[in-house]
Enzyme design. Sequence first.
Site, PDB file in Angstrom:
ATOM      1  CE  LYS A  37      55.523  28.030 -18.154  1.00 56.84           C
ATOM      2  NZ  LYS A  37      55.393  29.453 -18.493  1.00 56.84           N
TER       3      LYS A  37
ATOM      4  CB  THR B 123      57.936  33.711 -14.839  1.00 57.57           C
ATOM      5  OG1 THR B 123      57.662  32.882 -15.980  1.00 57.57           O
ATOM      6  CG2 THR B 123      58.602  32.871 -13.758  1.00 57.57           C
TER       7      THR B 123
ATOM      8  CD  GLU C 220      54.453  31.564 -15.816  1.00 53.12           C
ATOM      9  OE1 GLU C 220      55.183  31.996 -16.741  1.00 53.12           O
ATOM     10  OE2 GLU C 220      54.891  31.296 -14.675  1.00 53.12           O
ATOM     11  N   GLY C 221      50.385  30.035 -17.848  1.00 52.69           N
ATOM     12  CA  GLY C 221      50.414  29.457 -19.181  1.00 52.69           C
ATOM     13  C   GLY C 221      51.783  29.604 -19.828  1.00 52.69           C
ATOM     14  CB  ALA C 222      53.534  27.824 -22.389  1.00 51.61           C
ATOM     15  N   GLY C 223      53.644  31.277 -22.934  1.00 50.07           N
ATOM     16  CA  GLY C 223      53.425  32.279 -23.957  1.00 50.07           C
ATOM     17  C   GLY C 223      52.116  33.017 -23.747  1.00 50.07           C
TER      18      GLY C 223
END
Length: 240
Positions: free
Chosen positions: A57, A36, A134-137
């Site tokens: 996101k 982030t 931005e990806g998650a994880g």
Amino acid sequence: MTKLLTYKFISNKKQKKNMKGKVLFISGIDTNIGKTFATGAIAKALALAGKKVITQKMVQTGCERISEDIETHRRIQGISFTEEDERGLTCPYIFTYPCSPHMAAERDGRSIDLDKITQATERLRERYEYVLLEGAGGLMVPNDMNSLAIDYVKERGYPLLLVTSGKLGSINHTLLCLFACDKYGIEVKAIVYNLYPKADPLIEANTLDYLRMKFPRIPLLLLPEVGDRAESLPDIRPLL
């Protein structure tokens, strides 16, 4: 001849008008690795370089109504929420429980339609030169029971910015991610080396040297503690 030249001029102008912005997918070797902050800092650096940029996101978990990561991006960029934020284009899915997207969606009684995310990204590309998604994880996080984040990156053909650090164990995780990208045919545009928070200085320096030696063709962007000064931003020239 004059008509032909005029036609070419108009054609090139129309083509330029229809060109869409670049999408850079930002993932990390682990959760809480600094994706982030990297996304926000790179967006700010691109803006200072004169580029029209927005962050997005893919999926946000552990929130209600507003994406905390988008909020952090805007704070680092020094801007207010955008029109696209208000319309939900910069974060198509927000789930309440702080866990993997597939689990968070199930707990909220919902499902993730990847086409909805793609359509939101395409609309952002129409207005911006750069979309930082931005990806998650990490790369192997499940979107659902049938696909992983890396599957989506491969399908869309997005270049990747991989966020890592000098913490103990990061070499192993970084090599696994780069190995996976090689097998999936994903272009690693740059490795973002997060220098904050400070780790063991000896391990941090050695890890940096190791990555530079092993992957000389992949640019390494250093990410210090994010602040208001220009020197706190990564050098984004390899991305331009």
